[in-house]
Design an enzyme around this catalytic site. Structure first.
Site, PDB file in Angstrom:
ATOM      1  CG  HIS A  89     -13.713 -16.501 -32.633  1.00  0.00           C
ATOM      2  ND1 HIS A  89     -14.129 -16.363 -31.331  1.00  0.00           N
ATOM      3  CD2 HIS A  89     -14.817 -16.846 -33.336  1.00  0.00           C
ATOM      4  CE1 HIS A  89     -15.431 -16.623 -31.254  1.00  0.00           C
ATOM      5  NE2 HIS A  89     -15.872 -16.915 -32.457  1.00  0.00           N
ATOM      6  CG  ASN A 162     -19.013 -17.744 -28.538  1.00  0.00           C
ATOM      7  OD1 ASN A 162     -17.822 -17.855 -28.841  1.00  0.00           O
ATOM      8  ND2 ASN A 162     -19.958 -17.540 -29.436  1.00  0.00           N
TER       9      ASN A 162
HETATM   10 FE1  HDD Z   1     -17.156 -20.496 -34.821  1.00  0.00          FE
HETATM   11  C1  HDD Z   1     -13.818 -19.991 -34.820  1.00  0.00           C
HETATM   12  C2  HDD Z   1     -17.220 -20.248 -31.418  1.00  0.00           C
HETATM   13  C3  HDD Z   1     -20.605 -20.627 -34.870  1.00  0.00           C
HETATM   14  C4  HDD Z   1     -17.079 -21.132 -38.088  1.00  0.00           C
HETATM   15  N1  HDD Z   1     -15.784 -20.174 -33.400  1.00  0.00           N
HETATM   16  C5  HDD Z   1     -14.455 -19.997 -33.594  1.00  0.00           C
HETATM   17  C6  HDD Z   1     -13.800 -19.821 -32.339  1.00  0.00           C
HETATM   18  C7  HDD Z   1     -14.748 -19.894 -31.376  1.00  0.00           C
HETATM   19  C8  HDD Z   1     -16.009 -20.119 -32.049  1.00  0.00           C
HETATM   20  C9  HDD Z   1     -14.547 -19.772 -29.889  1.00  0.00           C
HETATM   21  C10 HDD Z   1     -12.317 -19.548 -32.148  1.00  0.00           C
HETATM   22  C11 HDD Z   1     -11.547 -20.786 -31.861  1.00  0.00           C
HETATM   23  C12 HDD Z   1     -10.106 -20.419 -31.598  1.00  0.00           C
HETATM   24  O1  HDD Z   1      -9.839 -19.817 -30.552  1.00  0.00           O
HETATM   25  O2  HDD Z   1      -9.277 -20.729 -32.447  1.00  0.00           O
HETATM   26  N2  HDD Z   1     -18.626 -20.364 -33.437  1.00  0.00           N
HETATM   27  C13 HDD Z   1     -18.426 -20.375 -32.086  1.00  0.00           C
HETATM   28  C14 HDD Z   1     -19.707 -20.538 -31.422  1.00  0.00           C
HETATM   29  C15 HDD Z   1     -20.649 -20.627 -32.387  1.00  0.00           C
HETATM   30  C16 HDD Z   1     -19.978 -20.541 -33.660  1.00  0.00           C
HETATM   31  C17 HDD Z   1     -19.894 -20.619 -29.923  1.00  0.00           C
HETATM   32  C18 HDD Z   1     -22.133 -20.822 -32.257  1.00  0.00           C
HETATM   33  C19 HDD Z   1     -22.690 -21.437 -31.277  1.00  0.00           C
HETATM   34  N3  HDD Z   1     -18.577 -20.791 -36.222  1.00  0.00           N
HETATM   35  C20 HDD Z   1     -19.942 -20.855 -36.036  1.00  0.00           C
HETATM   36  C21 HDD Z   1     -20.583 -21.240 -37.272  1.00  0.00           C
HETATM   37  C22 HDD Z   1     -19.575 -21.384 -38.202  1.00  0.00           C
HETATM   38  C23 HDD Z   1     -18.335 -21.105 -37.509  1.00  0.00           C
HETATM   39  C24 HDD Z   1     -22.069 -21.414 -37.455  1.00  0.00           C
HETATM   40  C25 HDD Z   1     -19.646 -21.769 -39.637  1.00  0.00           C
HETATM   41  C26 HDD Z   1     -20.593 -22.444 -40.201  1.00  0.00           C
HETATM   42  N4  HDD Z   1     -15.714 -20.463 -36.219  1.00  0.00           N
HETATM   43  C27 HDD Z   1     -15.899 -20.800 -37.505  1.00  0.00           C
HETATM   44  C28 HDD Z   1     -14.614 -20.830 -38.317  1.00  0.00           C
HETATM   45  C29 HDD Z   1     -13.549 -20.509 -37.226  1.00  0.00           C
HETATM   46  C30 HDD Z   1     -14.392 -20.278 -35.996  1.00  0.00           C
HETATM   47  C31 HDD Z   1     -14.622 -19.971 -39.515  1.00  0.00           C
HETATM   48  C32 HDD Z   1     -12.576 -19.383 -37.555  1.00  0.00           C
HETATM   49  C33 HDD Z   1     -11.223 -19.897 -37.211  1.00  0.00           C
HETATM   50  C34 HDD Z   1     -11.405 -21.272 -36.822  1.00  0.00           C
HETATM   51  O3  HDD Z   1     -12.718 -21.613 -36.962  1.00  0.00           O
HETATM   52  O4  HDD Z   1     -10.546 -22.032 -36.448  1.00  0.00           O
HETATM   53  O5  HDD Z   1     -14.441 -22.070 -38.880  1.00  0.00           O
END
Ligand code: HDD
Length: 707
Positions: A89, A162
């Protein structure tokens, strides 16, 4: 002897950027240029700067001195401007707004923001793509992030969702594998922002649980027209908990007021070239012109008995509860009405975390959610560099807060007073509150400690099929085309075949179509399925974009191709009708300055034809005058304007003089359909705009045979 050069001191006559903080700061008089209000440029330490154009040197051409503290500070700061981009993202765009609650939900939740009708809670929403880096294009085929931060009176609540209600994997432990696979391949570092490559499809074809999500990602949901026309979903099952500590399961849905709309793939590819910031520009323009996008929050509420009646698990993030089975209840609206003042400070530094929930909202045991609750805090420390990231204004709560956390990098607000611990005998500082504080729902747990996937998570194909059969014929054709395109970029034949073997479990016609278009020499066997695909699930019309499209042309844009001599009356009528419909338009002309209309008036242009291809518009009107036709006919961009509008099934209003342009674009009179509308009078121009509510002429699609 070398000629001595004259020293040239570049004068400081360039405009000074106003530093708002400086302007507000102390010692304003000291820091103002005597003649006016322009503030004096200072170092970050506040020292006034005498020369910002030349570094300090010995002699006019001599070595630069390390003593130049202003130069060093300026370059040092510049060198450190970047922070790590989000692992996923990375590319995003955000806006401020508010959530307004319709009526008390006290029956289901004690969360403060849901207690009173009309209560407004400040919000910050960040939309994003997943796979590409920060500088990638907006119209990549990808899931869109829909992350909502609500600054409630009981702390921040982040719904990190999402635009697709399911996910690729069931357990968070697989997330690094999924993301490694979709991102650019590690040896060659391409492709960027694209799932169309071997590694992604290799992983997917070996991960049957991803099939439902794959159907969504191959549908037009993954190429939305704009953030304003997409749904948002919390994805997981959460809990609402009321004052009596009773729990109700909940799924969160954001429904766009403008309805759903996407572009077609061929259009997306061209938009990426013409305007890689298409979605950013759209949100910026809508909000800056007062057309505030709006979504309704709807909740699917259910209890344990209802959950137990399904043969899938409500803890499985690869499943939905169809809206026809459980109607979502509207509970409030989200309005975005203000762009951030600064992209970096707000959009880049905002830190969303699934574990940010106020009392009254709680988690379920969804293993994906449980893993996320660990991941997000960890990632913020890496990205923002300090445990004090909550001191950054965009992340700070807007309600009173008090704790004993102190020190660390960039600490802005240490606790005051003597006691920085509790209990203490000075009577200082905050104490916990069993009544007001967050109390987890007391869900009894038991079972052996094991690494297991529950059997209730085993059906990977039934809902994938249900999604597919819920689409209109045209939408199904888009899914088949997207799968064909993506798999055509896969070099290893075994991966393509493996994917087709999964498609056979979803829909045989789809599988055969993709296999045929890929030129597979023989059909593979259907993939082994842990649970056979259910054939009895009914189509859910709520899953189709076309079935849930907009009812008006409101919030959309008409591209008006003009030339000198255009009919001023028709343009006036069009403009009036568009204003009335709440729509916008851009004048696209051979020269960016504009054109002279038939009545001698000057019509300013917004785009040159080259810079304003028809892919940037929802519909087009062709208003050139006959005398300009010879020039227009030799412009390939004018031909493409018409050819693409037709191929992308757009409504085309035209004056008679424009007919040769159709011919040039290869569109013959017998191909004209109900979407090609002659604008022979001002009255007809008005009714043309009324007719745009349908957006696209889908009946044209089989004839234009878009890839
Ligand atoms: Fe995630 C960012 C949505 C599964 C780990 N995720 C991130 C963002 C969104 C989502 C919208 C961007 C937020 C922003 O605008 O700053 N992610 C989801 C959805 C998931 C999902 C809807 C499943 C239903 N994500 C998911 C899993 C993991 C992560 C299973 C890790 C175990 N996601 C992250 C992250 C991020 C992230 C690496 C990257 C930057 C942040 O968090 O702030 O931690």
């Amino acid at each position: 002897m070398a000629k001595t050069r004259k020293s040239a001191r570049v004068p400081s006559n360039t405009p000074v950027v106003q530093d708002q903080n400086l302007a507000r700061g102390e010692g304003g008089e000291l820091h103002q240029i005597a003649s006016g209000k322009t503030p004096v440029l200072t170092t970050a330490q506040g020292g006034p700067v005498s020369d910002d154009q030349n570094s300090l040197k010995i002699g006019p051409r001599g070595p630069t001195l390390v003593e130049d503290f202003h130069f060093r500070e300026k370059i040092f700061h510049f060198d450190h401007e970047r922070i790590p981009e989000r692992v996923v993202h990375a590319r995003g765009y955000a806006a401020h707004g508010y959530f307004e609650n319709y009526k008390s939900l006290a029956k289901h939740t004690r969360a403060d923001l849901f207690q009173r009708a009309g209560e407004k809670t400040p919000a910050f929403v960040r939309f994003s793509t997943v796979a590409g880096s920060k500088g990638s294009v907006d119209l990549a085929r990808d899931v869109r992030g829909f992350a909502v931060k609500l600054y409630t009176r009981e702390g921040n609540w982040d719904i990190v969702g999402n635009n697709i209600p399911v996910f690729f994997i069931q357990d968070a432990i697989k997330f690094p594998d999924l993301i490694h696979a979709v991102k650019e391949e590690p040896d060659c570092a391409f492709p960027q922002a694209q799932s169309a490559h071997d590694n992604f499809w290799d992983f997917i074809s070996l991960t049957p649980e991803s099939m439902h999500m794959v159907m969504w990602v191959m549908s037009d949901r993954a190429i939305p027209r704009s953030f304003r026309f997409m749904e948002g979903f919390g994805v997981h099952t959460f809990r609402l908990v009321n004052a009596k500590n009773e729990s109700t399961f909940v799924k969160f849905h954001w429904k766009p007021k403008l309805g759903l709309q996407s572009v077609v793939w061929n259009e997306a590819v061209k938009i990426n070239g013409a305007d890689p910031d298409f979605h950013r520009r759209d949100l910026w323009t809508a909000i800056k012109t007062g057309n505030f996008p709006e979504w309704e929050l709807q909740l699917q509420l259910f209890d344990q008995d209802f959950a137990d009646a399904f043969d899938f698990d409500i803890l499985d993030a690869t499943k939905i509860i169809p809206e026809e089975v459980l109607s979502p209840v509207p509970v409030g609206r989200l309005v975005l009405d203000r762009m951030p003042d600064n992209f970096f400070a707000e959009t880049e530094q905002v830190a969303f975390m699934t574990q940010n929930v106020p009392p009254g909202i709680d988690f379920s045991n969804d293993p994906l959610l449980q893993g996320r609750n660990f991941s997000y805090l960890d990632t913020q420390l890496k990205r923002l560099g300090s445990p004090n990231f909550t001191h950054i204004p965009i992340n700070a709560p807007k309600c009173p807060f008090a704790h004993f956390q102190q020190d660390g990098h960039m600490a802005m607000r240490n606790p005051v007073g003597r006691a920085n611990y509790q209990p203490n005998s000075f009577g200082e500082g905050p104490r916990e509150s069993p009544q007001r504080g967050f109390t987890p729902f007391a869900d009894a747990q038991n079972g052996a400690k094991r690494r297991l996937r529950a059997e209730s998570f085993a059906d990977h194909y039934s809902q994938a099929r249900q999604f597919f059969i819920s689409q209109t014929e045209g939408e199904q054709a888009h899914i088949a085309a997207a799968l064909t395109f993506e798999l055509s970029k896969v070099k290893i034949p075994a991966i393509r075949e493996r994917m087709v073997s999964h498609l056979l479990n979803i829909d045989e016609t789809l599988a055969r179509k993709v296999a045929d278009k890929l030129g597979l020499l023989k059909m593979p066997k259907p993939a082994d399925a842990a649970v056979p695909t259910r054939q009895d699930l009914q189509p859910s019309p709520a899953l189709s974009i076309v079935e849930n499209g907009p009812e008006r042309f409101e919030g959309r844009k008409l591209g008006v191709l003009v030339s000198d001599g255009l009919d001023a009356g028709i343009l006036k009528a069009l403009r009036g009708a568009l204003d009335k419909a709440g729509a916008t338009y851009e004048i696209v002309s051979p020269k960016v300055t504009g054109v002279k209309a038939s009545d001698g008036s000057w019509v300013e242009a917004d785009q040159m034809i080259d810079g304003g291809p028809s892919v940037l518009y929802d519909a087009v009107a062709l208003l050139p005058a006959a005398e300009a036709m010879s020039d227009l006919l030799i412009e390939s961009s004018a031909r493409d304007f018409v050819a693409d509008a037709f191929a992308h099934c757009k409504f085309i209003g035209y004056v008679e003089a424009a007919l040769p342009l159709f011919e040039k674009a290869g569109i013959l009179p017998d191909q004209f359909d109900e979407g090609c509308i002659a604008l022979t009078s001002a009255k007809l121009s008005k009714s043309f705009v009324d007719g745009l509510s349908e957006l696209r002429v889908w009946s044209r699609e089989p004839k234009v045979k878009l890839p």
